[in-house]
Design a protein around this motif. Sequence first.
Motif, PDB file in Angstrom:
ATOM      1  N   ASP A   1       0.817  -1.208   0.000  1.00 31.19           N
ATOM      2  CA  ASP A   1       0.000   0.000   0.000  1.00 31.19           C
ATOM      3  C   ASP A   1       0.857   1.266   0.000  1.00 31.19           C
ATOM      4  N   PHE A   2       2.037   1.193   0.646  1.00 33.84           N
ATOM      5  CA  PHE A   2       2.872   2.388   0.762  1.00 33.84           C
ATOM      6  C   PHE A   2       4.298   2.193   0.254  1.00 33.84           C
ATOM      7  N   GLY A   3       4.640   1.000  -0.213  1.00 34.85           N
ATOM      8  CA  GLY A   3       5.959   0.779  -0.792  1.00 34.85           C
ATOM      9  C   GLY A   3       7.092   0.741   0.201  1.00 34.85           C
ATOM     10  N   SER A   4       6.833   0.310   1.427  1.00 33.07           N
ATOM     11  CA  SER A   4       7.883   0.266   2.444  1.00 33.07           C
ATOM     12  C   SER A   4       8.548  -1.103   2.472  1.00 33.07           C
ATOM     13  N   ALA A   5       9.773  -1.117   2.984  1.00 36.38           N
ATOM     14  CA  ALA A   5      10.515  -2.379   3.102  1.00 36.38           C
ATOM     15  C   ALA A   5       9.772  -3.370   3.991  1.00 36.38           C
ATOM     16  N   GLU A   6       9.136  -2.875   5.058  1.00 30.90           N
ATOM     17  CA  GLU A   6       8.374  -3.758   5.946  1.00 30.90           C
ATOM     18  C   GLU A   6       7.233  -4.436   5.197  1.00 30.90           C
ATOM     19  N   GLU A   7       6.546  -3.672   4.351  1.00 28.09           N
ATOM     20  CA  GLU A   7       5.424  -4.240   3.601  1.00 28.09           C
ATOM     21  C   GLU A   7       5.902  -5.291   2.598  1.00 28.09           C
ATOM     22  N   TYR A   8       7.016  -5.007   1.904  1.00 27.64           N
ATOM     23  CA  TYR A   8       7.524  -6.000   0.940  1.00 27.64           C
ATOM     24  C   TYR A   8       7.977  -7.274   1.644  1.00 27.64           C
ATOM     25  N   GLN A   9       8.578  -7.145   2.815  1.00 28.73           N
ATOM     26  CA  GLN A   9       8.976  -8.340   3.549  1.00 28.73           C
ATOM     27  C   GLN A   9       7.748  -9.130   3.978  1.00 28.73           C
ATOM     28  N   ARG A  10       6.716  -8.428   4.400  1.00 27.28           N
ATOM     29  CA  ARG A  10       5.482  -9.116   4.795  1.00 27.28           C
ATOM     30  C   ARG A  10       4.844  -9.790   3.582  1.00 27.28           C
ATOM     31  N   PHE A  11       4.857  -9.108   2.435  1.00 26.20           N
ATOM     32  CA  PHE A  11       4.347  -9.710   1.208  1.00 26.20           C
ATOM     33  C   PHE A  11       5.100 -10.995   0.889  1.00 26.20           C
ATOM     34  N   ARG A  12       6.420 -10.958   0.947  1.00 22.08           N
ATOM     35  CA  ARG A  12       7.212 -12.143   0.628  1.00 22.08           C
ATOM     36  C   ARG A  12       6.955 -13.267   1.634  1.00 22.08           C
ATOM     37  N   ASP A  13       6.781 -12.917   2.886  1.00 18.11           N
ATOM     38  CA  ASP A  13       6.477 -13.934   3.893  1.00 18.11           C
ATOM     39  C   ASP A  13       5.137 -14.610   3.588  1.00 18.11           C
ATOM     40  N   LEU A  14       4.141 -13.825   3.179  1.00 21.09           N
ATOM     41  CA  LEU A  14       2.823 -14.380   2.875  1.00 21.09           C
ATOM     42  C   LEU A  14       2.851 -15.239   1.608  1.00 21.09           C
ATOM     43  N   MET A  15       3.709 -14.884   0.670  1.00 16.62           N
ATOM     44  CA  MET A  15       3.802 -15.631  -0.585  1.00 16.62           C
ATOM     45  C   MET A  15       4.709 -16.852  -0.481  1.00 16.62           C
ATOM     46  N   ALA A  16       5.510 -16.925   0.566  1.00 10.55           N
ATOM     47  CA  ALA A  16       6.508 -17.995   0.677  1.00 10.55           C
ATOM     48  C   ALA A  16       5.916 -19.403   0.554  1.00 10.55           C
ATOM     49  N   PRO A  17       4.723 -19.693   1.099  1.00 11.53           N
ATOM     50  CA  PRO A  17       4.195 -21.064   0.968  1.00 11.53           C
ATOM     51  C   PRO A  17       3.722 -21.423  -0.440  1.00 11.53           C
ATOM     52  N   LEU A  18       3.643 -20.457  -1.353  1.00 12.44           N
ATOM     53  CA  LEU A  18       3.119 -20.734  -2.692  1.00 12.44           C
ATOM     54  C   LEU A  18       3.968 -21.789  -3.384  1.00 12.44           C
ATOM     55  N   GLU A  19       3.334 -22.820  -3.906  1.00 14.81           N
ATOM     56  CA  GLU A  19       4.026 -23.946  -4.527  1.00 14.81           C
ATOM     57  C   GLU A  19       4.235 -23.740  -6.023  1.00 14.81           C
ATOM     58  N   VAL A  20       4.265 -22.495  -6.439  1.00 15.93           N
ATOM     59  CA  VAL A  20       4.470 -22.100  -7.829  1.00 15.93           C
ATOM     60  C   VAL A  20       5.491 -20.960  -7.836  1.00 15.93           C
ATOM     61  N   PRO A  21       6.475 -20.954  -8.729  1.00 17.18           N
ATOM     62  CA  PRO A  21       7.386 -19.808  -8.806  1.00 17.18           C
ATOM     63  C   PRO A  21       6.613 -18.563  -9.236  1.00 17.18           C
TER      64      PRO A  21
END
Length: 270
Positions: free
Chosen positions: A57-77
Amino acid sequence: MTKIIQISDPHIVPHGQLAYDRVDTAPPLAECVETINRMLPRIGLVDMAIVTGDLTDFGSAEEYQRFRDLMAPLEVPYRVIPGNHDNIDVMRTSFGDQTWMPRSGPINWVQEFSNLALIGLDSSVAGQSHGHLSTQTLAFLKESLDGMALKTVLVAMHHPPFLTGKHKMDTQNLRDSSDLGEILSAYRGELRLICGHVHRNIVSLFGNVVCQIAPGTSHAVTMDLRPDAPNCLTREPGAFLLHETRNGLISHNIPIGQFDGPWLFYPDRG
């Protein structure tokens, strides 16, 4: 047969915050990932997922890290492109460990599969809500298409280049789109343009090219086509798209979540 999943506009915010003071966007993205993983045995191998902008929503490093954490279980590249809520400098750093992430300039990339190519384009304009494709990005697109040898192509960017009837959003769509239209229309193979930004599943022609906007994961731009309608969101169920090559490109809209069924239409007939 190549399959590409399109996720769009997750708008991840820092822990403890709500997007627009209304929407907790993290659980819907986590549920989207869970839905995809659960459906993989039924829909088959998915070659790649793309997130078509507004990861945060705001382009912060914290948000991108949270995004990557949420996407980490995805079984697709997966790969990403920026939207107007993203910060490409912070995004570049946050995905600096990924070989597809450009080290400088617009976040443009291309991935080829056996019978399909996926081209990601950066339509973001720093500090602005509307979209624009730089001369460098247009040249990247043309050079990429020139080397495709009529392969089926998905071109992805955040901002749609056509009017949707939602006036407040249409003022923020892609501007100066004539050069894009010429490049896409000149391609002799099958090509589709896929976008985000409007948080709704909308399909239209852009020149002679089909353009499809993906729904968001957590909320939609309110369905209100009155000319004076304010820019509002509605907490409708989220969804994602599955694009696949069969006898040409087809796209499926898949709602996020778990629903009653499947049930045979006529169970007594087998």
